[in-house]
Design a protein around this motif. Sequence first.
Motif, short mmCIF file in Angstrom:
data_model
loop_
_atom_site.label_atom_id
_atom_site.label_comp_id
_atom_site.label_asym_id
_atom_site.label_seq_id
_atom_site.Cartn_x
_atom_site.Cartn_y
_atom_site.Cartn_z
N ASP A 1 0.83 -1.21 0.00
CA ASP A 1 0.00 0.00 0.00
C ASP A 1 0.86 1.26 0.00
N ALA A 2 1.96 1.24 0.76
CA ALA A 2 2.86 2.39 0.80
C ALA A 2 3.47 2.65 -0.58
N LEU A 3 3.90 1.58 -1.24
CA LEU A 3 4.48 1.75 -2.58
C LEU A 3 3.43 2.23 -3.57
N ALA A 4 2.20 1.73 -3.45
CA ALA A 4 1.13 2.19 -4.34
C ALA A 4 0.89 3.69 -4.16
N ALA A 5 0.95 4.16 -2.91
CA ALA A 5 0.74 5.58 -2.64
C ALA A 5 1.88 6.43 -3.20
N CYS A 6 3.05 5.84 -3.39
CA CYS A 6 4.22 6.57 -3.90
C CYS A 6 4.54 6.18 -5.34
N HIS B 1 4.00 -7.55 3.33
CA HIS B 1 5.23 -7.70 4.11
C HIS B 1 6.51 -7.70 3.31
N ALA B 2 6.44 -7.80 1.98
CA ALA B 2 7.65 -7.81 1.16
C ALA B 2 7.32 -7.26 -0.22
N ALA B 3 8.26 -6.51 -0.78
CA ALA B 3 8.01 -5.92 -2.09
C ALA B 3 9.32 -5.59 -2.77
N GLY B 4 9.22 -5.34 -4.08
CA GLY B 4 10.37 -4.92 -4.86
C GLY B 4 10.00 -3.69 -5.67
N VAL B 5 11.02 -2.87 -5.97
CA VAL B 5 10.79 -1.63 -6.72
C VAL B 5 11.85 -1.48 -7.81
N THR B 6 11.46 -0.75 -8.85
CA THR B 6 12.38 -0.25 -9.86
C THR B 6 12.15 1.25 -9.92
N VAL B 7 13.23 2.01 -9.85
CA VAL B 7 13.12 3.47 -9.80
C VAL B 7 14.24 4.08 -10.64
N GLU B 8 13.92 5.16 -11.34
CA GLU B 8 14.94 5.91 -12.09
C GLU B 8 15.80 6.68 -11.09
N ARG B 9 17.08 6.80 -11.40
CA ARG B 9 18.02 7.45 -10.48
C ARG B 9 17.55 8.86 -10.08
N ASP B 10 17.03 9.62 -11.02
CA ASP B 10 16.62 10.99 -10.71
C ASP B 10 15.31 11.07 -9.93
N ARG B 11 14.67 9.94 -9.64
CA ARG B 11 13.41 9.92 -8.88
C ARG B 11 13.60 9.40 -7.45
N VAL B 12 14.81 8.98 -7.12
CA VAL B 12 15.04 8.36 -5.81
C VAL B 12 14.72 9.31 -4.67
N ALA C 1 8.50 10.93 -0.35
CA ALA C 1 7.09 10.54 -0.34
C ALA C 1 6.87 9.32 0.55
N PHE C 2 7.77 8.35 0.47
CA PHE C 2 7.65 7.14 1.28
C PHE C 2 7.77 7.48 2.77
N GLU C 3 8.73 8.31 3.12
CA GLU C 3 8.90 8.70 4.52
C GLU C 3 7.68 9.46 5.04
N ARG C 4 7.10 10.34 4.22
CA ARG C 4 5.88 11.05 4.64
C ARG C 4 4.74 10.06 4.88
N TYR C 5 4.56 9.13 3.95
CA TYR C 5 3.50 8.13 4.07
C TYR C 5 3.69 7.33 5.37
N ALA C 6 4.89 6.87 5.61
CA ALA C 6 5.16 6.07 6.81
C ALA C 6 4.95 6.90 8.07
N ALA C 7 5.41 8.12 8.09
CA ALA C 7 5.26 8.98 9.28
C ALA C 7 3.80 9.22 9.62
#
Length: 171
Positions: free
Chosen positions: A24-29, A41-52, A58-64
């Motif tokens: 859900d956190a990854l979907a929000a981001c 409980h487990a996930a994988g991501v692919t991200v462009e270097r300039d989007r890290v 965004a992930f830290e905001r969602y978690a907080a």
Amino acid sequence: IGFDPATGEGKGSGRSIASFHLHDALAACSAHLARFGGHAHAAGVTVERDRVEAFAAAFERYAAERLSPEDLVPTCRLDGALAPAEIDESLCAALETLAPFGAGNPEPVIALRGVRASGRIVGDNHLKLSLRDAPLLDAIGFGLGERIDLLAGPIDLACTVGFDEWRGERR
């Protein structure tokens, strides 16, 4: 996250705690991700270097917004307690029949209380234990090398039990 120099894409994976739904956190981001997949409980991501950086923010905001300090206190789920002498080949074989283990079927965690052990640090700060009350049993605490001083007296262990195969020997 590790980056492929040819494509500039970074790939990473994560594990979560019970109170935080990682998918859900990854979907929000997801606006910051090229791809993602997984479950609570487990996930994988692919991200462009300039989007890290944007993804991380965004992930830290969602978690907080969703996690409390209590959610971050480590917990240990125990399924039962045994004496070291009760752990034998037949118990390990019986536990193997419960596999495969994962989020919906966690591996049983057993408590061993008041165990006397000796140990040494191996690898990158792992604590290798020999149980004095059960010389055929040994254990490894990954990343727990700094706790070697606790072995001066009896200790309580939370562990999984099973077979270990190394160099052609099954123990």
